[in-house]
Design a protein around this motif. Structure first.
Motif, PDB file in Angstrom:
ATOM      1  N   LYS A 124       0.824  -1.202   0.000  1.00 50.27           N
ATOM      2  CA  LYS A 124       0.000   0.000   0.000  1.00 50.27           C
ATOM      3  C   LYS A 124       0.863   1.259   0.000  1.00 50.27           C
ATOM      4  O   LYS A 124       0.399   2.324  -0.375  1.00 50.27           O
ATOM      5  CB  LYS A 124      -1.024  -0.012   1.124  1.00 50.27           C
ATOM      6  CG  LYS A 124      -0.497  -0.288   2.502  1.00 50.27           C
ATOM      7  CD  LYS A 124      -1.559  -0.020   3.561  1.00 50.27           C
ATOM      8  CE  LYS A 124      -2.695  -1.004   3.617  1.00 50.27           C
ATOM      9  NZ  LYS A 124      -2.322  -2.277   4.214  1.00 50.27           N
ATOM     10  N   LYS A 154       0.639   0.073  10.911  1.00 48.64           N
ATOM     11  CA  LYS A 154       0.344  -1.061  10.037  1.00 48.64           C
ATOM     12  C   LYS A 154       1.464  -1.260   9.027  1.00 48.64           C
ATOM     13  O   LYS A 154       2.138  -0.311   8.649  1.00 48.64           O
ATOM     14  CB  LYS A 154      -1.007  -0.869   9.348  1.00 48.64           C
ATOM     15  CG  LYS A 154      -1.200   0.483   8.692  1.00 48.64           C
ATOM     16  CD  LYS A 154      -2.647   0.642   8.221  1.00 48.64           C
ATOM     17  CE  LYS A 154      -2.827   1.905   7.411  1.00 48.64           C
ATOM     18  NZ  LYS A 154      -4.164   2.082   6.872  1.00 48.64           N
ATOM     19  N   TRP A 160      -5.338  -7.392   7.447  1.00 48.57           N
ATOM     20  CA  TRP A 160      -5.200  -6.848   8.813  1.00 48.57           C
ATOM     21  C   TRP A 160      -3.984  -7.374   9.564  1.00 48.57           C
ATOM     22  O   TRP A 160      -3.879  -7.216  10.775  1.00 48.57           O
ATOM     23  CB  TRP A 160      -6.447  -7.117   9.651  1.00 48.57           C
ATOM     24  CG  TRP A 160      -7.655  -6.429   9.107  1.00 48.57           C
ATOM     25  CD1 TRP A 160      -7.974  -6.262   7.794  1.00 48.57           C
ATOM     26  CD2 TRP A 160      -8.696  -5.806   9.854  1.00 48.57           C
ATOM     27  NE1 TRP A 160      -9.150  -5.581   7.672  1.00 48.57           N
ATOM     28  CE2 TRP A 160      -9.622  -5.299   8.913  1.00 48.57           C
ATOM     29  CE3 TRP A 160      -8.936  -5.626  11.211  1.00 48.57           C
ATOM     30  CZ2 TRP A 160     -10.765  -4.630   9.299  1.00 48.57           C
ATOM     31  CZ3 TRP A 160     -10.079  -4.980  11.590  1.00 48.57           C
ATOM     32  CH2 TRP A 160     -10.985  -4.485  10.647  1.00 48.57           C
ATOM     33  N   LYS A 204      -2.490   8.595  10.694  1.00 49.41           N
ATOM     34  CA  LYS A 204      -3.537   9.269  11.460  1.00 49.41           C
ATOM     35  C   LYS A 204      -4.850   8.510  11.286  1.00 49.41           C
ATOM     36  O   LYS A 204      -5.237   8.156  10.169  1.00 49.41           O
ATOM     37  CB  LYS A 204      -3.692  10.693  10.917  1.00 49.41           C
ATOM     38  CG  LYS A 204      -4.835  11.465  11.493  1.00 49.41           C
ATOM     39  CD  LYS A 204      -4.334  12.615  12.342  1.00 49.41           C
ATOM     40  CE  LYS A 204      -5.452  13.260  13.132  1.00 49.41           C
ATOM     41  NZ  LYS A 204      -5.238  13.181  14.577  1.00 49.41           N
ATOM     42  N   VAL A 247      -8.734   8.082  10.935  1.00 46.86           N
ATOM     43  CA  VAL A 247      -9.885   8.870  10.492  1.00 46.86           C
ATOM     44  C   VAL A 247     -11.085   8.363  11.279  1.00 46.86           C
ATOM     45  O   VAL A 247     -11.392   7.173  11.259  1.00 46.86           O
ATOM     46  CB  VAL A 247     -10.143   8.677   8.977  1.00 46.86           C
ATOM     47  CG1 VAL A 247     -11.370   9.471   8.541  1.00 46.86           C
ATOM     48  CG2 VAL A 247      -8.922   9.074   8.168  1.00 46.86           C
ATOM     49  N   GLU A 263     -10.354   0.605  -0.202  1.00 46.74           N
ATOM     50  CA  GLU A 263     -11.048   1.013   1.019  1.00 46.74           C
ATOM     51  C   GLU A 263     -10.959   2.511   1.212  1.00 46.74           C
ATOM     52  O   GLU A 263      -9.881   3.091   1.130  1.00 46.74           O
ATOM     53  CB  GLU A 263     -10.436   0.291   2.222  1.00 46.74           C
ATOM     54  CG  GLU A 263     -10.643  -1.203   2.138  1.00 46.74           C
ATOM     55  CD  GLU A 263     -10.030  -1.957   3.301  1.00 46.74           C
ATOM     56  OE1 GLU A 263      -9.363  -1.346   4.160  1.00 46.74           O
ATOM     57  OE2 GLU A 263     -10.216  -3.178   3.339  1.00 46.74           O
ATOM     58  N   ASP A 272      -6.701   2.166   1.756  1.00 46.43           N
ATOM     59  CA  ASP A 272      -6.146   0.853   1.391  1.00 46.43           C
ATOM     60  C   ASP A 272      -6.542   0.553  -0.053  1.00 46.43           C
ATOM     61  O   ASP A 272      -7.660   0.128  -0.305  1.00 46.43           O
ATOM     62  CB  ASP A 272      -6.680  -0.210   2.364  1.00 46.43           C
ATOM     63  CG  ASP A 272      -6.032  -1.569   2.130  1.00 46.43           C
ATOM     64  OD1 ASP A 272      -5.089  -1.654   1.340  1.00 46.43           O
ATOM     65  OD2 ASP A 272      -6.478  -2.557   2.754  1.00 46.43           O
TER      66      ASP A 272
HETATM   67  N1  LIG Z   1      -6.205   5.702   8.986  1.00 51.20           N
HETATM   68  C1  LIG Z   1      -7.150   4.883   9.437  1.00 51.20           C
HETATM   69  N2  LIG Z   1      -8.236   5.394  10.068  1.00 51.20           N
HETATM   70  C2  LIG Z   1      -9.217   4.580  10.548  1.00 51.20           C
HETATM   71  N3  LIG Z   1      -9.200   3.246  10.447  1.00 51.20           N
HETATM   72  C3  LIG Z   1      -8.137   2.670   9.835  1.00 51.20           C
HETATM   73  C4  LIG Z   1      -7.064   3.461   9.291  1.00 51.20           C
HETATM   74  N4  LIG Z   1      -6.157   2.622   8.759  1.00 51.20           N
HETATM   75  C5  LIG Z   1      -6.637   1.366   8.964  1.00 51.20           C
HETATM   76  N5  LIG Z   1      -7.812   1.390   9.616  1.00 51.20           N
HETATM   77  C6  LIG Z   1      -8.620   0.221  10.028  1.00 51.20           C
HETATM   78  O1  LIG Z   1      -7.791  -0.922  10.028  1.00 51.20           O
HETATM   79  C7  LIG Z   1      -8.212  -1.860   9.032  1.00 51.20           C
HETATM   80  C8  LIG Z   1      -6.999  -2.500   8.373  1.00 51.20           C
HETATM   81  O2  LIG Z   1      -6.154  -1.515   7.785  1.00 51.20           O
HETATM   82  P1  LIG Z   1      -5.773  -1.551   6.247  1.00 51.20           P
HETATM   83  O3  LIG Z   1      -4.967  -0.362   5.935  1.00 51.20           O
HETATM   84  O4  LIG Z   1      -7.010  -1.736   5.443  1.00 51.20           O
HETATM   85  O5  LIG Z   1      -4.842  -2.846   6.188  1.00 51.20           O
HETATM   86  P2  LIG Z   1      -5.013  -4.267   5.451  1.00 51.20           P
HETATM   87  O6  LIG Z   1      -4.258  -4.110   4.181  1.00 51.20           O
HETATM   88  O7  LIG Z   1      -4.401  -5.230   6.375  1.00 51.20           O
HETATM   89  O8  LIG Z   1      -6.469  -4.471   5.176  1.00 51.20           O
HETATM   90  C9  LIG Z   1      -9.067  -1.034   8.084  1.00 51.20           C
HETATM   91  O9  LIG Z   1     -10.008  -1.837   7.417  1.00 51.20           O
HETATM   92  C10 LIG Z   1      -9.719  -0.053   9.027  1.00 51.20           C
HETATM   93  O10 LIG Z   1     -10.796  -0.657   9.714  1.00 51.20           O
END
Ligand SMILES: Nc1ncnc2c1ncn2[C@@H]1O[C@H](COP(=O)(O)OP(=O)(O)O)[C@@H](O)[C@H]1O
Ligand SMILES: [Mg+2]
Length: 413
Positions: free
Chosen positions: A99, A157, A164, A192, A194, A258, A270
């Motif tokens: 990502k 992450k 996840w 950050k 959201v 996402e 994402d």
């Molecule tokens: N900046 C953010 N603000 C709010 N929720 C987040 C954010 N980044 C990740 N999340 C939460 O964490 C979950 C997993 O993060 P994500 O970046 O989608 O990683 P993956 O590639 O493992 O799916 C997201 O589906 C969301 O629920």
């Protein structure tokens, strides 16, 4: 009559390939707008030695395996470079499949990615040269200060995450250090958080995009909610545009994205899932749409002789990003135009109307048949423990019955 062989590169899944094979078989011969006639056959690709000069039998390959299994990945590179096989997706785009690359591209294009920082590995990299290099060049850094600057809550992450793995929500310095210590040899972003109103997950297949309301806190089978009006039309268009834009930019034709929507603003988080989940158990109501879109896009690419692209054309997109006097909304319109050009959206829609007019009825008929019910039963049995079979079979039957009702009235209208 031209015959096209579609290869499926598969891991453990049975559900969507069975559906794809069945629909591809049921559509029969297709007449393209230019009058040529086309038949589509499918085959599951097996892994075996291959000579680099061998000609593959496949015209198009849908891949859900090469992201972790390198024999097919190298085979895909060979057939892409040497034989112009059409790929969903090309392994040459995998370099950007973390990502991190998607964040950089989206920021460069002016999208509202939350504040994001990449921090060096917690544990040493496993390489004999590391100690010397790190002692000489690694700068000490203040993790707390970075987190303060971004502001809590934040997410830690992996830069190349998926499913996840290694994701944590962090609200204070103690959690920050615990998560960083646990990250080990994973390379992490701090981002950050959201505090969103709605979470939109969109699945794009070629020139089509389905935007679905996502509930990440729910168990897998309840994550996609069936809701057709959870975004305003304008936000819906924005989510579709960003999804298509990222896909056109990286040449992904099969990707899920996402987006977090807060106070009307759309924040992408994402966008590099170019081996997306299309399982019946997670997509349920949206499963027939996904299979249909895969069949349509494959048929379109093959019957119209669409050429695969291995190169990126970043300049075109950056010119829009850099154009003076264009607002964010203007840029979205220009990006949508670029993406629709890339995906030949208009030509695709014409093709579907003229050559695949019978597909809706074919799919409706199949989803309502005992054959599809068998697919539900087999899939649930292979995914869930015995004591949950009945519950999940009924759950899926209910959602698909709802799809059949909605689709019947849509087709009738
Ligand atoms: N900046 C953010 N603000 C709010 N929720 C987040 C954010 N980044 C990740 N999340 C939460 O964490 C979950 C997993 O993060 P994500 O970046 O989608 O990683 P993956 O590639 O493992 O799916 C997201 O589906 C969301 O629920
Ligand atoms: Mg995700």
């Amino acid at each position: 009559m031209q015959r096209h062989l579609i290869g499926l590169l598969l891991g453990t899944e049975e559900d969507w390939p069975r559906a794809f094979e069945e629909i591809a078989r049921r559509i029969g011969t297709v007449t393209a707008p230019d009058g040529t006639r086309h038949a589509f056959e499918t085959e599951r690709i097996t892994i075996e030695p291959f000579a680099l000069r061998d000609r593959p039998r496949y015209d198009l390959v849908i891949d859900r395996l090469a992201y972790w299994y390198y024999v097919p990945r190298e085979w895909l590179k060979k057939v892409a470079l040497m034989d112009s096989v059409y790929l969903l997706n090309s392994p040459f785009t995998f370099q950007s499949m973390e990502k991190h690359a998607a964040y950089c591209a989206m920021l460069r294009l002016g999208l509202k990615v939350p504040e994001t920082v990449l921090v060096p590995y917690k544990n040493p990299v496993d390489n004999a040269r590391y100690a010397y290099t790190a002692a000489k060049y690694n700068q000490p850094f203040d993790l707390d200060a970075i987190a303060e600057r971004i502001g809590y809550p934040l997410f830690m992450k992996p830069y190349d995450g998926g499913a996840w793995r290694g994701v944590s929500r962090i609200t204070n310095p103690a959690e920050l250090h615990a998560a960083y210590d646990a990250s080990g040899e994973m390379l992490m972003h701090l981002q950050k958080a959201v505090d969103y109103d709605v979470f939109a997950r969109s699945l794009s297949i070629g020139a089509e995009t389905m935007v679905m309301k996502f509930q990440p806190d729910q168990p897998m089978h309840l994550r996609y909610a069936v809701d057709h009006a959870f975004l305003s039309p304008q936000q819906g268009t924005e989510v579709v545009t960003i999804s298509r834009l990222v896909n056109a930019f990286f040449r992904w034709e099969f990707n899920s994205c996402e987006t977090l929507v807060k106070a009307g603003e759309v924040h992408p988080i994402d966008y590099a899932n170019a081996c997306p989940d299309v399982a019946l158990t997670s997509l349920h109501y949206y499963f027939p749409w996904a299979i249909k879109a895969l069949v349509k896009w494959s048929a379109f690419a093959l019957a119209t002789g669409r050429r695969p692209r291995l190169d990126l054309n970043t300049r075109l997109y950056f010119e829009v990003a850099d154009a003076v006097g264009l607002s964010y909304a203007d840029k979205l319109v220009a990006y949508r135009q670029l993406a629709d050009n890339y995906f030949e959206t208009e030509r695709y829609e014409e093709f579907c109307g003229a050559s695949l007019g019978h597909l809706d009825a074919v799919v409706l008929d199949w989803v309502a048949s005992p054959d599809f019910d068998n697919l539900i039963v087999d899939t649930v049995r292979s995914v869930y423990p015995a004591h949950e079979h009945e519950q999940f079979i009924e759950h899926l039957r209910g959602l698909l019955a709802m799809w059949i009702r909605d689709e019947s009235s849509r087709v009738a209208a």
